[in-house]
Design a protein around this motif. Structure first.
Motif, PDB file in Angstrom:
ATOM      1  N   VAL A 182       0.887  -1.014  -0.340  1.00 61.42           N
ATOM      2  CA  VAL A 182      -0.079   0.026  -0.096  1.00 61.42           C
ATOM      3  C   VAL A 182       0.797   1.144   0.010  1.00 61.42           C
ATOM      4  CG1 VAL A 182      -1.809  -1.139   1.146  1.00 61.42           C
ATOM      5  CG2 VAL A 182      -0.412  -0.163   2.526  1.00 61.42           C
ATOM      6  N   ILE A 183       0.288   2.367   0.311  1.00 64.77           N
ATOM      7  CA  ILE A 183       1.016   3.680   0.057  1.00 64.77           C
ATOM      8  C   ILE A 183       1.919   3.643   1.368  1.00 64.77           C
ATOM      9  CG2 ILE A 183       1.072   6.221   0.368  1.00 64.77           C
ATOM     10  CD1 ILE A 183      -1.519   5.932  -1.285  1.00 64.77           C
ATOM     11  N   GLU A 184       3.301   3.463   1.471  1.00 63.83           N
ATOM     12  CA  GLU A 184       4.335   3.638   2.231  1.00 63.83           C
ATOM     13  C   GLU A 184       4.096   2.422   3.263  1.00 63.83           C
ATOM     14  OE1 GLU A 184       7.236   5.140   2.562  1.00 63.83           O
ATOM     15  OE2 GLU A 184       6.693   6.102   0.492  1.00 63.83           O
ATOM     16  N   GLY A 185       3.278   1.487   2.866  1.00 60.05           N
ATOM     17  CA  GLY A 185       3.370   0.106   3.791  1.00 60.05           C
ATOM     18  C   GLY A 185       2.905  -1.007   3.149  1.00 60.05           C
ATOM     19  N   VAL A 186       2.503  -2.052   3.999  1.00 59.37           N
ATOM     20  CA  VAL A 186       2.170  -3.300   3.490  1.00 59.37           C
ATOM     21  C   VAL A 186       1.073  -3.952   4.278  1.00 59.37           C
ATOM     22  CG1 VAL A 186       3.215  -5.724   3.733  1.00 59.37           C
ATOM     23  CG2 VAL A 186       4.806  -3.804   2.856  1.00 59.37           C
ATOM     24  N   MET A 187       0.099  -4.604   3.502  1.00 62.05           N
ATOM     25  CA  MET A 187      -0.947  -5.277   4.279  1.00 62.05           C
ATOM     26  C   MET A 187      -0.568  -6.778   4.069  1.00 62.05           C
ATOM     27  SD  MET A 187      -3.813  -7.384   3.473  1.00 62.05           S
ATOM     28  CE  MET A 187      -4.547  -7.105   1.874  1.00 62.05           C
ATOM     29  N   MET A 188      -0.937  -7.534   5.136  1.00 59.12           N
ATOM     30  CA  MET A 188      -0.834  -8.887   5.288  1.00 59.12           C
ATOM     31  C   MET A 188      -2.232  -9.465   5.756  1.00 59.12           C
ATOM     32  SD  MET A 188       2.108 -10.110   4.328  1.00 59.12           S
ATOM     33  CE  MET A 188       3.985  -9.923   3.955  1.00 59.12           C
ATOM     34  N   LYS A 189      -2.543 -10.590   5.159  1.00 57.79           N
ATOM     35  CA  LYS A 189      -3.846 -11.540   5.518  1.00 57.79           C
ATOM     36  C   LYS A 189      -3.672 -12.867   5.757  1.00 57.79           C
ATOM     37  CE  LYS A 189      -8.529 -11.597   4.085  1.00 57.79           C
ATOM     38  NZ  LYS A 189      -8.888 -13.020   3.924  1.00 57.79           N
TER      39      LYS A 189
ATOM     40  N   ILE B 270     -12.674 -10.668  -6.187  1.00 56.96           N
ATOM     41  CA  ILE B 270     -13.632  -9.544  -5.551  1.00 56.96           C
ATOM     42  C   ILE B 270     -13.238  -8.845  -4.034  1.00 56.96           C
ATOM     43  CG2 ILE B 270     -15.880  -8.802  -5.299  1.00 56.96           C
ATOM     44  CD1 ILE B 270     -16.889 -10.814  -7.013  1.00 56.96           C
ATOM     45  N   ASP B 271     -12.848  -9.917  -3.416  1.00 59.13           N
ATOM     46  CA  ASP B 271     -12.414  -9.677  -1.930  1.00 59.13           C
ATOM     47  C   ASP B 271     -11.094  -8.867  -2.001  1.00 59.13           C
ATOM     48  OD1 ASP B 271     -14.544 -10.602  -0.638  1.00 59.13           O
ATOM     49  OD2 ASP B 271     -13.692 -12.661  -0.120  1.00 59.13           O
ATOM     50  N   SER B 272     -10.163  -9.245  -2.748  1.00 61.44           N
ATOM     51  CA  SER B 272      -8.919  -8.652  -2.850  1.00 61.44           C
ATOM     52  C   SER B 272      -9.029  -7.134  -3.268  1.00 61.44           C
ATOM     53  CB  SER B 272      -7.993  -9.425  -3.960  1.00 61.44           C
ATOM     54  OG  SER B 272      -7.768 -10.517  -3.384  1.00 61.44           O
ATOM     55  N   LEU B 273      -9.691  -6.959  -4.313  1.00 59.86           N
ATOM     56  CA  LEU B 273     -10.159  -5.566  -4.841  1.00 59.86           C
ATOM     57  C   LEU B 273     -10.740  -4.619  -3.481  1.00 59.86           C
ATOM     58  CD1 LEU B 273     -11.666  -6.194  -8.299  1.00 59.86           C
ATOM     59  CD2 LEU B 273      -9.531  -5.230  -7.938  1.00 59.86           C
ATOM     60  N   VAL B 274     -11.632  -5.103  -2.985  1.00 62.78           N
ATOM     61  CA  VAL B 274     -12.397  -4.454  -2.021  1.00 62.78           C
ATOM     62  C   VAL B 274     -11.459  -4.161  -0.982  1.00 62.78           C
ATOM     63  CG1 VAL B 274     -14.371  -4.611  -0.269  1.00 62.78           C
ATOM     64  CG2 VAL B 274     -14.721  -5.369  -2.548  1.00 62.78           C
ATOM     65  N   LEU B 275     -10.813  -5.282  -0.296  1.00 54.26           N
ATOM     66  CA  LEU B 275      -9.726  -5.086   0.785  1.00 54.26           C
ATOM     67  C   LEU B 275      -8.708  -4.197   0.434  1.00 54.26           C
ATOM     68  CD1 LEU B 275      -9.160  -5.742   3.698  1.00 54.26           C
ATOM     69  CD2 LEU B 275      -8.093  -7.874   3.020  1.00 54.26           C
ATOM     70  N   GLY B 276      -8.223  -4.349  -0.767  1.00 51.97           N
ATOM     71  CA  GLY B 276      -7.084  -3.651  -1.312  1.00 51.97           C
ATOM     72  C   GLY B 276      -7.610  -2.041  -1.267  1.00 51.97           C
ATOM     73  N   MET B 277      -8.452  -1.693  -1.845  1.00 51.21           N
ATOM     74  CA  MET B 277      -8.831  -0.218  -1.866  1.00 51.21           C
ATOM     75  C   MET B 277      -9.156   0.185  -0.575  1.00 51.21           C
ATOM     76  SD  MET B 277      -9.662   1.972  -3.910  1.00 51.21           S
ATOM     77  CE  MET B 277      -9.362   1.253  -5.485  1.00 51.21           C
ATOM     78  N   LYS B 278      -9.633  -0.591   0.361  1.00 50.35           N
ATOM     79  CA  LYS B 278      -9.846  -0.107   1.792  1.00 50.35           C
ATOM     80  C   LYS B 278      -8.486   0.040   2.521  1.00 50.35           C
ATOM     81  CE  LYS B 278     -11.983  -1.705   6.007  1.00 50.35           C
ATOM     82  NZ  LYS B 278     -12.910  -2.540   6.798  1.00 50.35           N
ATOM     83  N   THR B 279      -7.463  -0.858   2.177  1.00 52.35           N
ATOM     84  CA  THR B 279      -6.259  -0.629   2.922  1.00 52.35           C
ATOM     85  C   THR B 279      -5.397   0.460   2.453  1.00 52.35           C
ATOM     86  OG1 THR B 279      -5.304  -2.349   1.524  1.00 52.35           O
ATOM     87  CG2 THR B 279      -6.216  -2.918   3.760  1.00 52.35           C
ATOM     88  N   LEU B 280      -5.664   0.766   0.929  1.00 53.75           N
ATOM     89  CA  LEU B 280      -5.192   2.032   0.290  1.00 53.75           C
ATOM     90  C   LEU B 280      -5.640   3.065   0.705  1.00 53.75           C
ATOM     91  CD1 LEU B 280      -4.712   1.054  -3.459  1.00 53.75           C
ATOM     92  CD2 LEU B 280      -3.087   1.604  -2.026  1.00 53.75           C
ATOM     93  N   MET B 281      -6.726   3.214   1.246  1.00 58.75           N
ATOM     94  CA  MET B 281      -7.390   4.475   1.469  1.00 58.75           C
ATOM     95  C   MET B 281      -6.838   4.892   3.112  1.00 58.75           C
ATOM     96  SD  MET B 281     -11.459   4.290   0.167  1.00 58.75           S
ATOM     97  CE  MET B 281     -11.850   6.055   1.137  1.00 58.75           C
ATOM     98  N   TYR B 282      -6.752   3.596   3.871  1.00 57.84           N
ATOM     99  CA  TYR B 282      -6.223   3.944   5.341  1.00 57.84           C
ATOM    100  C   TYR B 282      -4.756   4.164   5.164  1.00 57.84           C
ATOM    101  CZ  TYR B 282      -4.109   2.536   9.674  1.00 57.84           C
ATOM    102  OH  TYR B 282      -3.448   2.281  10.901  1.00 57.84           O
ATOM    103  N   SER B 283      -3.816   3.860   4.196  1.00 61.51           N
ATOM    104  CA  SER B 283      -2.515   4.027   4.327  1.00 61.51           C
ATOM    105  C   SER B 283      -2.433   5.572   3.856  1.00 61.51           C
ATOM    106  CB  SER B 283      -1.791   3.212   3.401  1.00 61.51           C
ATOM    107  OG  SER B 283      -1.992   3.261   2.002  1.00 61.51           O
ATOM    108  N   ALA B 284      -3.331   6.090   2.567  1.00 61.02           N
ATOM    109  CA  ALA B 284      -3.238   7.442   2.141  1.00 61.02           C
ATOM    110  C   ALA B 284      -3.751   8.239   3.226  1.00 61.02           C
ATOM    111  CB  ALA B 284      -4.065   7.426   0.992  1.00 61.02           C
ATOM    112  N   SER B 285      -4.468   7.973   3.984  1.00 66.52           N
ATOM    113  CA  SER B 285      -5.038   8.927   5.176  1.00 66.52           C
ATOM    114  C   SER B 285      -3.563   9.699   5.953  1.00 66.52           C
ATOM    115  CB  SER B 285      -6.065   8.360   6.047  1.00 66.52           C
ATOM    116  OG  SER B 285      -5.271   7.373   6.762  1.00 66.52           O
ATOM    117  N   PHE B 286      -2.720   8.865   5.952  1.00 71.77           N
ATOM    118  CA  PHE B 286      -1.466   9.503   6.789  1.00 71.77           C
ATOM    119  C   PHE B 286      -0.702  10.498   6.138  1.00 71.77           C
ATOM    120  CE2 PHE B 286      -2.239   5.355   8.728  1.00 71.77           C
ATOM    121  CZ  PHE B 286      -2.022   5.456  10.147  1.00 71.77           C
ATOM    122  N   PHE B 287      -1.012  10.655   4.895  1.00 73.20           N
ATOM    123  CA  PHE B 287      -0.467  11.663   4.063  1.00 73.20           C
ATOM    124  C   PHE B 287      -1.288  12.732   3.403  1.00 73.20           C
ATOM    125  CE2 PHE B 287       1.553   7.304   4.011  1.00 73.20           C
ATOM    126  CZ  PHE B 287       2.955   7.797   4.291  1.00 73.20           C
TER     127      PHE B 287
END
Length: 311
Positions: free
Chosen positions: A11-18, A63-80
């Motif tokens: 993600v933006i300046e980060g990593v999501m693990m599931k 589909i889950d990957s798209l939804v979760l990926g977008m959710k975590t991208l928005m979370y990481s982007a919020s810090f910037f």
């Protein structure tokens, strides 16, 4: 063993693990501290039985990957984002609702654009060759070659973007952590740095399998109707994604020579979609793994299994 069951994405300046229904997002904030969020995501389908049905589970996972990926991208982007003023609870709820709607629209738009660019555009271009080529099979192969070319140009082009390079460095850190654990090594900085940044279960490999398998499927379409040929290509996309997912699972578990050979093009493309990370990025990836996965227990099992095989 060799298959941990964990997966992730940069993600933006980060990593999501599931790991199963649990996921963690670790982000390197502007102040260089690591922000870590751990949550559960059960996906669009709650039934465990349905999630285990071959082919169908691939569509659900995509589909889950798209939804979760977008959710975590928005979370990481919020810090910037620029510092916002304090909001009331009501305003926060409105903001979250708007963000949720925006996320849904973005996911839908992304899918539509992907289908248009990578599936329908190559078919449209291949129709230009109908004046000289009568064989539907050869036309399907030409369409497939055009699709491969568009996909390759897309991968190479975005890899040259400055911001994307950093995302790809985190992508490399994610792969290195998973490879480190799956090879029975302790999840330490030194071991992760020495591990490979290429992995057979990567999303890049999945996309390559989708492109390759689509060539085989579309070559089997036999109809003179342009509309039907157009429509069947769209209808077959979920099936193609499901088959690609099954092969990706097989590749992650198997060391068969044929499977390894078929996996090489996808791994080759990872030279563009991953980069060697720095130590701060590795720290972020390690934090994400440790939040959702007991790597120590897994590493012990891998070592015990290796010992048994030697004896």
């Amino acid at each position: 063993m060799g298959y941990s069951g964990i997966g992730g994405q940069a993600v933006i300046e980060g990593v999501m693990m599931k790991n199963q229904d649990k996921y963690a997002v670790a982000v390197r904030k502007p102040d260089h501290n690591i922000a870590l969020e751990v949550q559960e995501y059960q996906g669009i389908v709650n039934s465990r039985k349905i999630k285990k049905v071959p082919i169908l589970r691939g569509v659900i996972n995509f589909i889950d990957s798209l939804v979760l990926g977008m959710k975590t991208l928005m979370y990481s982007a919020s810090f910037f984002e620029e510092q916002e003023q304090e909001l009331s609870d009501k305003d926060k709820q409105k903001k979250e609702k708007k963000e949720s709607m925006a996320m849904g629209f973005t996911v839908l738009l992304s899918v539509v654009l992907a289908i248009a660019i990578f599936m329908l555009l190559p078919y449209g271009i291949s129709l230009l060759f109908q004046k000289w080529i009568l064989s539907s099979t050869i036309l399907a192969l030409i369409e497939g070659l055009i699709r491969v070319l568009i996909f390759f140009v897309y991968i190479v082009s975005i890899a040259r973007m400055e911001d994307i390079r950093r995302v790809y460095m985190y992508h490399g850190a994610e792969h290195k952590c998973i490879n480190c654990v799956e090879h029975g090594l302790d999840l330490t900085m030194e071991n992760v740095k020495q591990s490979s940044r290429f992995h057979k279960r990567c999303g890049t490999s999945f996309l390559f399998f989708v492109v390759f398998i689509s060539i085989l499927f579309f070559a089997c379409i036999r109809t003179d109707s342009v509309i039907w040929r157009f429509g069947l290509r769209i209808l077959l996309i979920p099936v193609i994604a499901g088959v690609a997912y099954e092969f990706l699972r097989l590749a992650g578990r198997s060391e068969n020579r044929i499977v390894n050979l078929l996996s090489k093009p996808g791994i080759g493309l990872q030279k563009f979609t991953t980069r060697e990370p720095d130590e701060e990025m590795v720290e972020v990836a390690i934090a994400s793994v440790e939040a959702v996965f007991d790597w120590r227990e897994y590493v012990r099992e891998v070592r015990d299994q290796n010992q048994e095989e030697k004896t």
